[in-house]
Design a protein around this motif. Structure first.
Motif, PDB file in Angstrom:
ATOM      1  N   SER A 111      -4.849  -1.035   5.240  1.00  0.00           N
ATOM      2  CA  SER A 111      -3.610  -0.326   4.923  1.00  0.00           C
ATOM      3  C   SER A 111      -2.868   0.042   6.194  1.00  0.00           C
ATOM      4  O   SER A 111      -1.637  -0.049   6.270  1.00  0.00           O
ATOM      5  CB  SER A 111      -3.913   0.929   4.102  1.00  0.00           C
ATOM      6  OG  SER A 111      -4.408   0.593   2.827  1.00  0.00           O
ATOM      7  N   VAL A 112      -3.621   0.447   7.211  1.00  0.00           N
ATOM      8  CA  VAL A 112      -3.002   0.753   8.506  1.00  0.00           C
ATOM      9  C   VAL A 112      -2.407  -0.520   9.111  1.00  0.00           C
ATOM     10  O   VAL A 112      -1.297  -0.497   9.664  1.00  0.00           O
ATOM     11  CB  VAL A 112      -4.044   1.385   9.455  1.00  0.00           C
ATOM     12  CG1 VAL A 112      -3.441   1.595  10.838  1.00  0.00           C
ATOM     13  CG2 VAL A 112      -4.537   2.706   8.889  1.00  0.00           C
ATOM     14  N   ALA A 113      -3.118  -1.633   8.995  1.00  0.00           N
ATOM     15  CA  ALA A 113      -2.593  -2.897   9.528  1.00  0.00           C
ATOM     16  C   ALA A 113      -1.313  -3.308   8.809  1.00  0.00           C
ATOM     17  O   ALA A 113      -0.348  -3.769   9.445  1.00  0.00           O
ATOM     18  CB  ALA A 113      -3.657  -3.990   9.388  1.00  0.00           C
ATOM     19  N   ALA A 114      -1.261  -3.140   7.501  1.00  0.00           N
ATOM     20  CA  ALA A 114      -0.061  -3.488   6.739  1.00  0.00           C
ATOM     21  C   ALA A 114       1.117  -2.603   7.125  1.00  0.00           C
ATOM     22  O   ALA A 114       2.267  -3.050   7.137  1.00  0.00           O
ATOM     23  CB  ALA A 114      -0.334  -3.377   5.239  1.00  0.00           C
ATOM     24  N   ALA A 115       0.841  -1.346   7.447  1.00  0.00           N
ATOM     25  CA  ALA A 115       1.915  -0.410   7.787  1.00  0.00           C
ATOM     26  C   ALA A 115       2.689  -0.838   9.027  1.00  0.00           C
ATOM     27  O   ALA A 115       3.867  -0.510   9.173  1.00  0.00           O
ATOM     28  CB  ALA A 115       1.340   0.990   7.985  1.00  0.00           C
ATOM     29  N   PHE A 116       2.048  -1.567   9.928  1.00  0.00           N
ATOM     30  CA  PHE A 116       2.693  -1.956  11.181  1.00  0.00           C
ATOM     31  C   PHE A 116       2.903  -3.468  11.273  1.00  0.00           C
ATOM     32  O   PHE A 116       3.019  -4.022  12.370  1.00  0.00           O
ATOM     33  CB  PHE A 116       1.862  -1.465  12.372  1.00  0.00           C
ATOM     34  CG  PHE A 116       1.727   0.032  12.430  1.00  0.00           C
ATOM     35  CD1 PHE A 116       2.769   0.808  12.914  1.00  0.00           C
ATOM     36  CD2 PHE A 116       0.583   0.662  11.964  1.00  0.00           C
ATOM     37  CE1 PHE A 116       2.667   2.197  12.958  1.00  0.00           C
ATOM     38  CE2 PHE A 116       0.464   2.043  12.007  1.00  0.00           C
ATOM     39  CZ  PHE A 116       1.508   2.816  12.496  1.00  0.00           C
ATOM     40  N   GLY A 133       6.720   1.276   6.578  1.00  0.00           N
ATOM     41  CA  GLY A 133       5.283   1.187   6.800  1.00  0.00           C
ATOM     42  C   GLY A 133       4.536   2.445   6.441  1.00  0.00           C
ATOM     43  O   GLY A 133       3.325   2.409   6.179  1.00  0.00           O
ATOM     44  N   SER A 134       5.248   3.569   6.385  1.00  0.00           N
ATOM     45  CA  SER A 134       4.578   4.829   6.072  1.00  0.00           C
ATOM     46  C   SER A 134       3.993   4.843   4.666  1.00  0.00           C
ATOM     47  O   SER A 134       3.034   5.577   4.399  1.00  0.00           O
ATOM     48  CB  SER A 134       5.566   5.996   6.237  1.00  0.00           C
ATOM     49  OG  SER A 134       6.665   5.859   5.342  1.00  0.00           O
ATOM     50  N   VAL A 135       4.546   4.029   3.745  1.00  0.00           N
ATOM     51  CA  VAL A 135       4.034   4.058   2.377  1.00  0.00           C
ATOM     52  C   VAL A 135       2.614   3.506   2.302  1.00  0.00           C
ATOM     53  O   VAL A 135       1.838   3.889   1.420  1.00  0.00           O
ATOM     54  CB  VAL A 135       4.964   3.289   1.414  1.00  0.00           C
ATOM     55  CG1 VAL A 135       6.368   3.866   1.443  1.00  0.00           C
ATOM     56  CG2 VAL A 135       5.003   1.798   1.750  1.00  0.00           C
ATOM     57  N   PHE A 136       2.256   2.603   3.207  1.00  0.00           N
ATOM     58  CA  PHE A 136       0.892   2.070   3.207  1.00  0.00           C
ATOM     59  C   PHE A 136      -0.106   3.085   3.745  1.00  0.00           C
ATOM     60  O   PHE A 136      -1.292   3.036   3.413  1.00  0.00           O
ATOM     61  CB  PHE A 136       0.824   0.782   4.021  1.00  0.00           C
ATOM     62  CG  PHE A 136       1.519  -0.381   3.376  1.00  0.00           C
ATOM     63  CD1 PHE A 136       0.919  -1.070   2.335  1.00  0.00           C
ATOM     64  CD2 PHE A 136       2.785  -0.774   3.783  1.00  0.00           C
ATOM     65  CE1 PHE A 136       1.557  -2.141   1.725  1.00  0.00           C
ATOM     66  CE2 PHE A 136       3.433  -1.842   3.181  1.00  0.00           C
ATOM     67  CZ  PHE A 136       2.819  -2.529   2.143  1.00  0.00           C
ATOM     68  N   LEU A 137       0.368   3.998   4.592  1.00  0.00           N
ATOM     69  CA  LEU A 137      -0.530   4.997   5.168  1.00  0.00           C
ATOM     70  C   LEU A 137      -0.958   6.044   4.149  1.00  0.00           C
ATOM     71  O   LEU A 137      -1.833   6.866   4.431  1.00  0.00           O
ATOM     72  CB  LEU A 137       0.152   5.668   6.359  1.00  0.00           C
ATOM     73  CG  LEU A 137       0.516   4.732   7.524  1.00  0.00           C
ATOM     74  CD1 LEU A 137       1.220   5.503   8.628  1.00  0.00           C
ATOM     75  CD2 LEU A 137      -0.731   4.042   8.072  1.00  0.00           C
ATOM     76  N   LEU A 138      -0.358   6.031   2.951  1.00  0.00           N
ATOM     77  CA  LEU A 138      -0.792   6.945   1.892  1.00  0.00           C
ATOM     78  C   LEU A 138      -2.252   6.717   1.518  1.00  0.00           C
ATOM     79  O   LEU A 138      -2.911   7.625   0.989  1.00  0.00           O
ATOM     80  CB  LEU A 138       0.080   6.748   0.644  1.00  0.00           C
ATOM     81  CG  LEU A 138       1.486   7.323   0.662  1.00  0.00           C
ATOM     82  CD1 LEU A 138       2.247   6.896  -0.576  1.00  0.00           C
ATOM     83  CD2 LEU A 138       1.452   8.838   0.753  1.00  0.00           C
ATOM     84  N   ALA A 139      -2.770   5.524   1.770  1.00  0.00           N
ATOM     85  CA  ALA A 139      -4.160   5.229   1.402  1.00  0.00           C
ATOM     86  C   ALA A 139      -5.147   6.081   2.195  1.00  0.00           C
ATOM     87  O   ALA A 139      -6.226   6.414   1.689  1.00  0.00           O
ATOM     88  CB  ALA A 139      -4.453   3.747   1.637  1.00  0.00           C
ATOM     89  N   VAL A 140      -4.803   6.452   3.417  1.00  0.00           N
ATOM     90  CA  VAL A 140      -5.758   7.137   4.285  1.00  0.00           C
ATOM     91  C   VAL A 140      -6.142   8.515   3.746  1.00  0.00           C
ATOM     92  O   VAL A 140      -7.336   8.814   3.599  1.00  0.00           O
ATOM     93  CB  VAL A 140      -5.216   7.221   5.718  1.00  0.00           C
ATOM     94  CG1 VAL A 140      -6.181   8.003   6.611  1.00  0.00           C
ATOM     95  CG2 VAL A 140      -5.008   5.814   6.279  1.00  0.00           C
ATOM     96  N   PRO A 141      -5.184   9.419   3.411  1.00  0.00           N
ATOM     97  CA  PRO A 141      -5.597  10.729   2.890  1.00  0.00           C
ATOM     98  C   PRO A 141      -6.278  10.661   1.533  1.00  0.00           C
ATOM     99  O   PRO A 141      -6.952  11.615   1.138  1.00  0.00           O
ATOM    100  CB  PRO A 141      -4.274  11.504   2.813  1.00  0.00           C
ATOM    101  CG  PRO A 141      -3.215  10.474   2.758  1.00  0.00           C
ATOM    102  CD  PRO A 141      -3.727   9.335   3.580  1.00  0.00           C
ATOM    103  N   VAL A 142      -6.117   9.572   0.799  1.00  0.00           N
ATOM    104  CA  VAL A 142      -6.819   9.422  -0.476  1.00  0.00           C
ATOM    105  C   VAL A 142      -8.252   8.961  -0.251  1.00  0.00           C
ATOM    106  O   VAL A 142      -9.189   9.416  -0.917  1.00  0.00           O
ATOM    107  CB  VAL A 142      -6.072   8.425  -1.391  1.00  0.00           C
ATOM    108  CG1 VAL A 142      -6.865   8.168  -2.666  1.00  0.00           C
ATOM    109  CG2 VAL A 142      -4.690   8.967  -1.744  1.00  0.00           C
ATOM    110  N   LEU A 143      -8.461   8.071   0.717  1.00  0.00           N
ATOM    111  CA  LEU A 143      -9.774   7.470   0.918  1.00  0.00           C
ATOM    112  C   LEU A 143     -10.725   8.344   1.728  1.00  0.00           C
ATOM    113  O   LEU A 143     -11.938   8.269   1.543  1.00  0.00           O
ATOM    114  CB  LEU A 143      -9.620   6.115   1.607  1.00  0.00           C
ATOM    115  CG  LEU A 143      -9.037   5.013   0.716  1.00  0.00           C
ATOM    116  CD1 LEU A 143      -8.665   3.799   1.529  1.00  0.00           C
ATOM    117  CD2 LEU A 143     -10.039   4.639  -0.367  1.00  0.00           C
ATOM    118  N   VAL A 144     -10.212   9.182   2.594  1.00  0.00           N
ATOM    119  CA  VAL A 144     -11.094  10.025   3.411  1.00  0.00           C
ATOM    120  C   VAL A 144     -11.940  10.959   2.542  1.00  0.00           C
ATOM    121  O   VAL A 144     -13.176  10.989   2.680  1.00  0.00           O
ATOM    122  CB  VAL A 144     -10.281  10.804   4.465  1.00  0.00           C
ATOM    123  CG1 VAL A 144     -11.151  11.882   5.115  1.00  0.00           C
ATOM    124  CG2 VAL A 144      -9.756   9.856   5.535  1.00  0.00           C
TER     125      VAL A 144
END
Length: 502
Positions: free
Chosen positions: A74-79, A150-161
């Motif tokens: 998800s981080v890779a897709a964001a950038f 790209g910020s929309v893909f970073l939404l995965a991080v706070p959900v997955l942690v």
């Protein structure tokens, strides 16, 4: 519920981020569809294999592995700097996403062995999809107002942690006590069946019969037949295709497929209409669709007590008829300022799909032994993701082809500007902003008319699709009871699974 929220947020956010992605990366119409389709295509092709792997190696383990991979990609897709890079990242996300979803639904099957409890659990599970879809446009809209797409893909991080922390603490491991062997050829065949078919549909819509569309569809059909024959001859098949002989199973899978095609196709063109034609901001567009998403949640939960008294052959077709009415509203009111009709249409669509999918998912899981819950869940998820692919591949391609044929370009455009305006609605809007006011307004009006006329055609197809799904449900769900032999396997597998969990 966290991975359910993650996947549904990801799907909805991307639809709303598509105009911004189109302006920044300038994808072609085909690339624009592949940005959306690459993820569900790979995911759909691997769901059955990953569901079987979860049955074999542990469903909780697959959840954790999938979560880590999904967060990193998800981080890779964001950038992603180009459309091609974003498509590749989305495809890789599909690989790890396939580990997440079968595990969630199969865990419900093994934990809730009593049918009424399971039906409510599945309703809550399905409502998680709707809740994620509701949060996606709002949170994504706020991000798009202030940050890059790209910020929309970073939404995965706070959900997955929190998921990585809580899953080992709260969820017991669950697996098939007698798993079959890993079947790599079947996995490759499932991918070979889906990929060429979707490519063929896109090719027919873009190039007509001049491309390789027909050949690709034939190749995919051949791989699909080979896959089925392999499963029928295997001692321990990756997917027990004999389950499709049960009307409740096969009919429920088709209902899921048609419902998701309709839902994703609707979101694909409505998100562009609201932002690029009606002129709403991403946040305002998300709020316009919020009533329909809330209605989907309420309908999914409210149908549980109704399902105890009303047979599926009546309940599911009635729900799908409401979804058909939603598409009919769009077909009859598609104009540049049509916002209220879109809201009403999505409420009808959401109520119908929310109710129908709760019932159909419960029928799918009830038809399979508990020990094989991962594979059965994967069939349900495959219907979801294949529906997501076909929603954009079929309805999106038809809309794109109609748009290119209907748009009338001003003579003052350069060759590059004409190509960009003819390719996508976002391209036309971008070109119009670069032109003198009068010519730009003429181009914008022509593009809006061409797009909305395509929406009418697409919506009429949506009406037919929902009507066909209702007819299938009325016939296939006449006898949703599980055959005695299957019921015996369910009881035996449930006992084995419960003993192993303890």
């Amino acid at each position: 519920m966290l991975p359910v929220l993650l996947v549904s947020i990801d799907n909805t956010v991307l639809s709303f981020a598509l105009p911004a992605i189109s302006r920044d990366l300038a994808p072609t119409a085909a690339q624009q569809l592949w940005i959306i389709d690459a993820y569900p295509l790979v995911l759909a092709g691997l769901l059955v294999a990953m569901g079987s792997a979860g049955d074999r190696y542990g469903r909780r383990r697959m959840l954790l592995i999938g979560s880590i991979g999904f967060a990193v990609l998800s981080v890779a897709a964001a950038f992603a700097p180009t459309a091609e890079t974003l498509i590749a990242a989305r495809a890789a996300l599909g690989f790890f996403g396939a580990m997440l979803m079968p595990s969630t639904l199969s865990l419900l099957r093994t934990v809730f062995v009593e049918r009424e409890q399971r039906r409510l659990a599945i309703a809550i599970w399905a409502s998680g999809f709707a809740a994620g879809s509701a949060f996606g446009p709002l949170v994504g809209g706020l991000l798009l107002e202030h940050f890059a797409w790209g910020s929309v893909f970073l939404l995965a991080v706070p959900v997955l942690v929190p998921m990585l922390i809580l899953v080992p603490l709260l969820i017991p491991e669950s697996r098939d006590p007698a798993p079959g062997r890993i079947d790599l050829p079947s996995t490759l065949l499932s991918l070979a069946a889906m990929g060429p078919v979707v490519y063929g549909i896109k090719s027919l819509a873009t190039d007509g019969f001049d491309g390789f569309g027909v050949q690709a569809i034939v190749l995919g059909a051949f791989a699909g037949v080979w896959f089925v024959r392999r499963q029928l001859s295997a001692r321990s098949p990756m997917l027990d295709v004999r389950l499709f002989r049960q009307g409740s199973f096969g009919g429920a899978v088709l209902v899921n497929l048609c419902s998701v095609i309709a839902l994703v196709g609707f979101l694909y063109f409505v998100s562009q209409h609201l932002q690029l034609i009606a002129g709403l901001t991403p946040v305002a567009a998300g709020l316009a669709l919020l009533p329909g998403l809330v209605a989907m949640i309420i309908a999914g939960l409210a149908v549980v007590p109704i399902a105890r008294r009303v047979r599926p052959r009546i309940l599911v077709p009635t729900a799908l008829a409401l979804s058909a009415a939603g598409y009919a509203v769009v077909a009859s009111t598609a104009t540049a300022d049509s916002i209220a009709p879109v809201v009403i249409a999505f409420v009808l669509l959401g109520v119908g799909i929310g109710a129908a999918e709760t019932v159909s998912n419960e029928l799918i899981l009830s038809s399979a032994p508990a020990a094989k819950a991962g594979a059965a869940s994967a069939v349900s998820e495959t219907a979801y993701e294949l529906g997501a692919v076909l929603g954009t591949a079929v309805l999106g391609s038809i809309l794109a082809a109609h748009y290119r044929g209907a748009i009338e370009l001003p003579g003052a455009l350069t060759g590059a500007q004409a190509d960009a305006a003819r390719e996508t609605l976002a391209g036309a809007v971008t070109v119009a902003e670069q032109l003198p006011a009068a010519i730009g307004a003429e181009l914008a009006a022509s593009a809006a008319h061409a797009f909305d006329s395509g929406v009418v055609v697409t919506s009429l197809i949506g009406v037919g699709l929902m009507a066909a799904a209702a007819a299938i449900a009325a016939v296939a769900l006449r006898n949703p009871k599980i055959p005695p032999a299957t019921a015996a396997r369910v009881a035996q597998s449930a006992t084995e699974s419960a003993s192993e969990t303890q």
